[in-house]
Write a protein that holds these residues in place. Structure first.
Motif, PDB file in Angstrom:
ATOM      1  N   ALA A 122       6.983  15.504  15.236  1.00 50.22           N
ATOM      2  CA  ALA A 122       6.822  14.296  14.423  1.00 50.22           C
ATOM      3  C   ALA A 122       5.445  14.320  13.773  1.00 50.22           C
ATOM      4  CB  ALA A 122       6.972  13.058  15.297  1.00 50.22           C
ATOM      5  N   THR A 123       5.413  14.038  12.506  1.00 48.65           N
ATOM      6  CA  THR A 123       4.135  13.963  11.800  1.00 48.65           C
ATOM      7  C   THR A 123       3.982  12.581  11.202  1.00 48.65           C
ATOM      8  OG1 THR A 123       5.095  14.746   9.730  1.00 48.65           O
ATOM      9  CG2 THR A 123       4.150  16.412  11.204  1.00 48.65           C
ATOM     10  N   ARG A 124       2.762  12.171  11.142  1.00 48.91           N
ATOM     11  CA  ARG A 124       2.478  10.881  10.513  1.00 48.91           C
ATOM     12  C   ARG A 124       1.978  11.129   9.107  1.00 48.91           C
ATOM     13  NH1 ARG A 124      -0.883   7.579  15.010  1.00 48.91           N
ATOM     14  NH2 ARG A 124       0.873   6.513  15.933  1.00 48.91           N
ATOM     15  N   GLU A 125       2.639  10.509   8.190  1.00 49.27           N
ATOM     16  CA  GLU A 125       2.178  10.601   6.809  1.00 49.27           C
ATOM     17  C   GLU A 125       1.371   9.361   6.506  1.00 49.27           C
ATOM     18  OE1 GLU A 125       4.972  11.515   3.779  1.00 49.27           O
ATOM     19  OE2 GLU A 125       6.161  12.763   5.116  1.00 49.27           O
ATOM     20  N   LYS A 126       0.213   9.574   5.937  1.00 47.05           N
ATOM     21  CA  LYS A 126      -0.636   8.453   5.566  1.00 47.05           C
ATOM     22  C   LYS A 126      -0.153   7.919   4.221  1.00 47.05           C
ATOM     23  CE  LYS A 126      -5.364   7.094   4.781  1.00 47.05           C
ATOM     24  NZ  LYS A 126      -6.746   7.528   4.672  1.00 47.05           N
ATOM     25  N   THR A 127       0.227   6.664   4.181  1.00 47.80           N
ATOM     26  CA  THR A 127       0.675   6.043   2.953  1.00 47.80           C
ATOM     27  C   THR A 127      -0.513   5.385   2.279  1.00 47.80           C
ATOM     28  OG1 THR A 127       2.842   5.603   3.897  1.00 47.80           O
ATOM     29  CG2 THR A 127       2.232   4.349   1.946  1.00 47.80           C
ATOM     30  N   VAL A 128      -0.732   5.729   1.041  1.00 46.67           N
ATOM     31  CA  VAL A 128      -1.804   5.134   0.260  1.00 46.67           C
ATOM     32  C   VAL A 128      -1.207   3.969  -0.528  1.00 46.67           C
ATOM     33  CG1 VAL A 128      -3.473   5.512  -1.587  1.00 46.67           C
ATOM     34  CG2 VAL A 128      -3.015   7.323   0.079  1.00 46.67           C
ATOM     35  N   MET A 129      -1.752   2.797  -0.325  1.00 46.00           N
ATOM     36  CA  MET A 129      -1.284   1.621  -1.050  1.00 46.00           C
ATOM     37  C   MET A 129      -2.004   1.524  -2.394  1.00 46.00           C
ATOM     38  SD  MET A 129       1.047   0.205   0.722  1.00 46.00           S
ATOM     39  CE  MET A 129       1.235  -1.365  -0.066  1.00 46.00           C
ATOM     40  N   VAL A 130      -1.254   1.259  -3.422  1.00 42.28           N
ATOM     41  CA  VAL A 130      -1.794   1.072  -4.757  1.00 42.28           C
ATOM     42  C   VAL A 130      -1.659  -0.407  -5.093  1.00 42.28           C
ATOM     43  CG1 VAL A 130      -1.545   1.656  -7.196  1.00 42.28           C
ATOM     44  CG2 VAL A 130      -1.166   3.410  -5.444  1.00 42.28           C
ATOM     45  N   SER A 131      -2.777  -1.045  -5.395  1.00 37.40           N
ATOM     46  CA  SER A 131      -2.750  -2.471  -5.727  1.00 37.40           C
ATOM     47  C   SER A 131      -2.559  -2.654  -7.232  1.00 37.40           C
ATOM     48  CB  SER A 131      -4.031  -3.149  -5.255  1.00 37.40           C
ATOM     49  OG  SER A 131      -5.160  -2.558  -5.863  1.00 37.40           O
ATOM     50  N   VAL A 132      -1.719  -3.623  -7.597  1.00 35.71           N
ATOM     51  CA  VAL A 132      -1.344  -3.830  -8.994  1.00 35.71           C
ATOM     52  C   VAL A 132      -1.594  -5.281  -9.391  1.00 35.71           C
ATOM     53  CG1 VAL A 132       0.550  -3.707 -10.678  1.00 35.71           C
ATOM     54  CG2 VAL A 132       0.471  -2.077  -8.772  1.00 35.71           C
ATOM     55  N   LEU A 133      -2.209  -5.462 -10.555  1.00 39.47           N
ATOM     56  CA  LEU A 133      -2.344  -6.780 -11.181  1.00 39.47           C
ATOM     57  C   LEU A 133      -1.377  -6.813 -12.352  1.00 39.47           C
ATOM     58  CD1 LEU A 133      -3.765  -9.517 -11.678  1.00 39.47           C
ATOM     59  CD2 LEU A 133      -5.448  -8.261 -13.049  1.00 39.47           C
ATOM     60  N   ILE A 134      -0.457  -7.770 -12.352  1.00 39.24           N
ATOM     61  CA  ILE A 134       0.532  -7.909 -13.421  1.00 39.24           C
ATOM     62  C   ILE A 134       0.007  -8.900 -14.454  1.00 39.24           C
ATOM     63  CG2 ILE A 134       2.859  -8.719 -13.991  1.00 39.24           C
ATOM     64  CD1 ILE A 134       3.656  -7.946 -11.101  1.00 39.24           C
ATOM     65  N   VAL A 135       0.050  -8.514 -15.725  1.00 40.46           N
ATOM     66  CA  VAL A 135      -0.363  -9.396 -16.821  1.00 40.46           C
ATOM     67  C   VAL A 135       0.794  -9.504 -17.796  1.00 40.46           C
ATOM     68  CG1 VAL A 135      -2.085  -9.850 -18.602  1.00 40.46           C
ATOM     69  CG2 VAL A 135      -2.723  -8.525 -16.561  1.00 40.46           C
ATOM     70  N   ASN A 136       1.331 -10.717 -17.918  1.00 38.11           N
ATOM     71  CA  ASN A 136       2.455 -10.974 -18.813  1.00 38.11           C
ATOM     72  C   ASN A 136       2.458 -12.461 -19.116  1.00 38.11           C
ATOM     73  OD1 ASN A 136       5.317 -11.681 -19.569  1.00 38.11           O
ATOM     74  ND2 ASN A 136       5.507  -9.460 -19.416  1.00 38.11           N
ATOM     75  N   ASP A 137       2.737 -12.825 -20.355  1.00 43.23           N
ATOM     76  CA  ASP A 137       2.702 -14.228 -20.746  1.00 43.23           C
ATOM     77  C   ASP A 137       3.956 -15.006 -20.340  1.00 43.23           C
ATOM     78  OD1 ASP A 137       4.127 -12.704 -22.612  1.00 43.23           O
ATOM     79  OD2 ASP A 137       3.701 -14.085 -24.248  1.00 43.23           O
ATOM     80  N   GLN A 138       4.972 -14.326 -19.841  1.00 47.62           N
ATOM     81  CA  GLN A 138       6.219 -14.988 -19.438  1.00 47.62           C
ATOM     82  C   GLN A 138       6.354 -15.000 -17.919  1.00 47.62           C
ATOM     83  OE1 GLN A 138       8.470 -16.353 -21.707  1.00 47.62           O
ATOM     84  NE2 GLN A 138       6.828 -15.906 -23.163  1.00 47.62           N
ATOM     85  N   SER A 139       6.446 -16.182 -17.326  1.00 48.80           N
ATOM     86  CA  SER A 139       6.491 -16.293 -15.863  1.00 48.80           C
ATOM     87  C   SER A 139       7.715 -15.600 -15.264  1.00 48.80           C
ATOM     88  CB  SER A 139       6.442 -17.759 -15.424  1.00 48.80           C
ATOM     89  OG  SER A 139       7.549 -18.463 -15.937  1.00 48.80           O
TER      90      SER A 139
END
Length: 104
Positions: free
Chosen positions: A5-22
């Motif tokens: 068994a191996t552990r894979e390190k998951t890298v989280m990518v943070s995202v900011l969403i910009v859109n004028d429609q909710s």
């Protein structure tokens, strides 16, 4: 011989969403949240809001979509690019907007 068994390190990518429609912001949040390596850290309805949130949230990616005014979007991208807290990627989603033209 049994596989180890191996552990894979998951890298989280943070995202900011910009859109004028909710509703579109909500749809993007749902789609992006389904990915195990992405986390939506915020949403902005305008370019000005995106600049403020980018400075406080430090997202890896700023995803700009929709049809806010081109001038507002371009100015926001320029301001974010000049800031000391530059995300790893700016993703303008409008047709005809060349990154070289926006950042010049």
């Amino acid at each position: 011989m049994a596989p180890t068994a191996t552990r894979e390190k998951t890298v989280m990518v943070s995202v900011l969403i910009v859109n004028d429609q909710s509703l579109q912001r909500l749809a993007l949040r749902v789609l992006l949240s389904a990915e195990s390596d992405l986390t939506v850290v915020g949403e902005a309805a305008s370019g000005a809001d995106a600049v403020v949130l980018c400075a406080s949230l430090h997202p890896d990616v700023v995803l700009m979509t929709g049809r806010p005014s081109a001038r507002s979007r371009i100015e926001a991208i320029r301001r974010i690019a000049r800031s000391s807290v530059l995300p790893r990627a700016l993703a303008p989603g409008a047709e005809g907007e060349s990154p070289a033209r926006i950042l010049s």
